[in-house]
Design an enzyme around this catalytic site. Structure first.
Site, PDB file in Angstrom:
ATOM      1  N   ASN A 168      43.051  30.415  35.867  1.00 43.00           N
ATOM      2  CA  ASN A 168      43.459  30.098  34.506  1.00 43.00           C
ATOM      3  C   ASN A 168      44.743  29.286  34.619  1.00 43.00           C
ATOM      4  O   ASN A 168      45.628  29.625  35.407  1.00 43.00           O
ATOM      5  CB  ASN A 168      43.708  31.385  33.705  1.00 43.00           C
ATOM      6  CG  ASN A 168      42.424  32.157  33.454  1.00 43.00           C
ATOM      7  OD1 ASN A 168      41.355  31.561  33.358  1.00 43.00           O
ATOM      8  ND2 ASN A 168      42.530  33.465  33.367  1.00 43.00           N
TER       9      ASN A 168
ATOM     10  N   ARG B  99      43.606  44.655  43.419  1.00 41.33           N
ATOM     11  CA  ARG B  99      42.679  44.819  42.298  1.00 41.33           C
ATOM     12  C   ARG B  99      43.398  44.582  40.974  1.00 41.33           C
ATOM     13  O   ARG B  99      44.532  45.022  40.794  1.00 41.33           O
ATOM     14  CB  ARG B  99      42.046  46.218  42.324  1.00 41.33           C
ATOM     15  CG  ARG B  99      41.135  46.375  43.520  1.00 41.33           C
ATOM     16  CD  ARG B  99      40.322  47.656  43.514  1.00 41.33           C
ATOM     17  NE  ARG B  99      39.693  47.829  44.816  1.00 41.33           N
ATOM     18  CZ  ARG B  99      38.534  47.267  45.174  1.00 41.33           C
ATOM     19  NH1 ARG B  99      37.857  46.529  44.324  1.00 41.33           N
ATOM     20  NH2 ARG B  99      38.053  47.440  46.393  1.00 41.33           N
ATOM     21  N   ASP B 100      42.711  43.878  40.077  1.00 36.46           N
ATOM     22  CA  ASP B 100      43.252  43.632  38.737  1.00 36.46           C
ATOM     23  C   ASP B 100      43.362  44.968  37.995  1.00 36.46           C
ATOM     24  O   ASP B 100      42.453  45.790  38.043  1.00 36.46           O
ATOM     25  CB  ASP B 100      42.325  42.667  37.979  1.00 36.46           C
ATOM     26  CG  ASP B 100      42.993  42.079  36.745  1.00 36.46           C
ATOM     27  OD1 ASP B 100      43.203  40.855  36.715  1.00 36.46           O
ATOM     28  OD2 ASP B 100      43.291  42.841  35.795  1.00 36.46           O
ATOM     29  N   ILE B 101      44.462  45.168  37.303  1.00 36.76           N
ATOM     30  CA  ILE B 101      44.730  46.429  36.604  1.00 36.76           C
ATOM     31  C   ILE B 101      43.787  46.619  35.413  1.00 36.76           C
ATOM     32  O   ILE B 101      43.528  47.742  34.989  1.00 36.76           O
ATOM     33  CB  ILE B 101      46.225  46.480  36.172  1.00 36.76           C
ATOM     34  CG1 ILE B 101      46.721  47.899  35.988  1.00 36.76           C
ATOM     35  CG2 ILE B 101      46.473  45.633  34.942  1.00 36.76           C
ATOM     36  CD1 ILE B 101      48.240  48.002  35.876  1.00 36.76           C
TER      37      ILE B 101
ATOM     38  N   HIS C 146      47.470  32.571  40.751  1.00 41.44           N
ATOM     39  CA  HIS C 146      46.529  33.600  41.213  1.00 41.44           C
ATOM     40  C   HIS C 146      45.102  33.124  41.032  1.00 41.44           C
ATOM     41  O   HIS C 146      44.754  32.500  40.044  1.00 41.44           O
ATOM     42  CB  HIS C 146      46.754  34.931  40.495  1.00 41.44           C
ATOM     43  CG  HIS C 146      46.808  34.838  39.001  1.00 41.44           C
ATOM     44  ND1 HIS C 146      47.928  34.407  38.327  1.00 41.44           N
ATOM     45  CD2 HIS C 146      45.879  35.096  38.051  1.00 41.44           C
ATOM     46  CE1 HIS C 146      47.690  34.422  37.029  1.00 41.44           C
ATOM     47  NE2 HIS C 146      46.441  34.825  36.829  1.00 41.44           N
TER      48      HIS C 146
ATOM     49  N   HIS D  50      41.373  34.449  40.594  1.00 43.92           N
ATOM     50  CA  HIS D  50      40.567  35.620  40.239  1.00 43.92           C
ATOM     51  C   HIS D  50      39.280  35.589  41.065  1.00 43.92           C
ATOM     52  O   HIS D  50      38.582  34.563  41.075  1.00 43.92           O
ATOM     53  CB  HIS D  50      40.150  35.580  38.764  1.00 43.92           C
ATOM     54  CG  HIS D  50      41.269  35.699  37.777  1.00 43.92           C
ATOM     55  ND1 HIS D  50      41.577  36.883  37.146  1.00 43.92           N
ATOM     56  CD2 HIS D  50      42.143  34.783  37.277  1.00 43.92           C
ATOM     57  CE1 HIS D  50      42.587  36.690  36.305  1.00 43.92           C
ATOM     58  NE2 HIS D  50      42.953  35.421  36.360  1.00 43.92           N
TER      59      HIS D  50
HETATM   60  P1  5GP Z   1      45.796  35.528  33.902  1.00 43.87           P
HETATM   61  O1  5GP Z   1      45.338  35.821  32.494  1.00 43.87           O
HETATM   62  O2  5GP Z   1      47.272  35.207  33.965  1.00 43.87           O
HETATM   63  O3  5GP Z   1      44.953  34.494  34.589  1.00 43.87           O
HETATM   64  O4  5GP Z   1      45.531  36.846  34.717  1.00 43.87           O
HETATM   65  C1  5GP Z   1      46.486  37.832  34.910  1.00 43.87           C
HETATM   66  C2  5GP Z   1      45.748  39.055  35.337  1.00 43.87           C
HETATM   67  O5  5GP Z   1      46.696  39.967  35.853  1.00 43.87           O
HETATM   68  C3  5GP Z   1      45.025  39.786  34.204  1.00 43.87           C
HETATM   69  O6  5GP Z   1      43.641  39.862  34.510  1.00 43.87           O
HETATM   70  C4  5GP Z   1      45.689  41.150  34.148  1.00 43.87           C
HETATM   71  O7  5GP Z   1      44.785  42.192  33.888  1.00 43.87           O
HETATM   72  C5  5GP Z   1      46.324  41.264  35.512  1.00 43.87           C
HETATM   73  N1  5GP Z   1      47.548  42.054  35.558  1.00 43.87           N
HETATM   74  C6  5GP Z   1      48.598  41.999  34.690  1.00 43.87           C
HETATM   75  N2  5GP Z   1      49.574  42.814  35.066  1.00 43.87           N
HETATM   76  C7  5GP Z   1      49.150  43.432  36.203  1.00 43.87           C
HETATM   77  C8  5GP Z   1      49.732  44.401  37.064  1.00 43.87           C
HETATM   78  O8  5GP Z   1      50.851  44.881  36.889  1.00 43.87           O
HETATM   79  N3  5GP Z   1      48.983  44.792  38.134  1.00 43.87           N
HETATM   80  C9  5GP Z   1      47.741  44.298  38.376  1.00 43.87           C
HETATM   81  N4  5GP Z   1      47.098  44.760  39.437  1.00 43.87           N
HETATM   82  N5  5GP Z   1      47.170  43.370  37.596  1.00 43.87           N
HETATM   83  C10 5GP Z   1      47.866  42.940  36.520  1.00 43.87           C
END
Ligand code: 5GP
Ligand code: ZN
Length: 120
Positions: free
Chosen positions: A88, A30-32, A101, A103
């Protein structure tokens, strides 16, 4: 494994995450900071920085990633209702973490709630 990569640290068990799926090749958690009622990140165990960094050799991996998305959608209960899948790519595309990753976003009650700013 990239020592300073947050997602490699999660794969390695060095950083906590709310895991929803794991197999030999992928993990999903799960996203944080969720942007939807259900917001899961699906990542390959192999460190690949982004979609811009995949090669011919990653074709199988990338195909498998969508089958994992389907399984994860089933597991978290959004498969039938529907969901969004988003990559992204690079800072201009909103990518903050440089470990590939996917989403998976879903779980909205209605379409007004569903329409994420900046996404189709
Ligand atoms: P991006 O913007 O790179 O496509 O998405 C990165 C995602 O990783 C963001 O939605 C952010 O909330 C999530 N994220 C960042 N750090 C952590 C973490 O330590 N744990 C989890 N579960 N999600 C994270
Ligand atoms: Zn990594």
């Amino acid at each position: 494994m990239e020592e300073d990569c947050i997602f490699c640290q999660i794969i390695d068990g060095k950083r906590e995450a709310d895991m929803v799926y794991q197999d030999e090749t992928f993990v999903a958690f799960r996203d944080i900071n969720p942007k939807a009622p259900v917001h899961i990140l699906i990542i390959p165990r192999k460190h690949i920085a982004s979609i811009n960094h995949i090669t011919e050799g990653d074709k199988g991996l990338m195909g498998e990633m969508f089958l994992v998305a389907q399984k994860v959608a089933q597991k978290v209960g959004v498969r039938e209702k529907g969901y969004k899948l988003v990559f992204n790519v690079g800072r201009g595309g909103g990518q903050i973490i440089d470990h590939l990753h996917l989403h998976l976003l879903g779980g909205w009650e209605n379409s007004g709630e569903r329409d994420v700013p900046g996404l189709p």
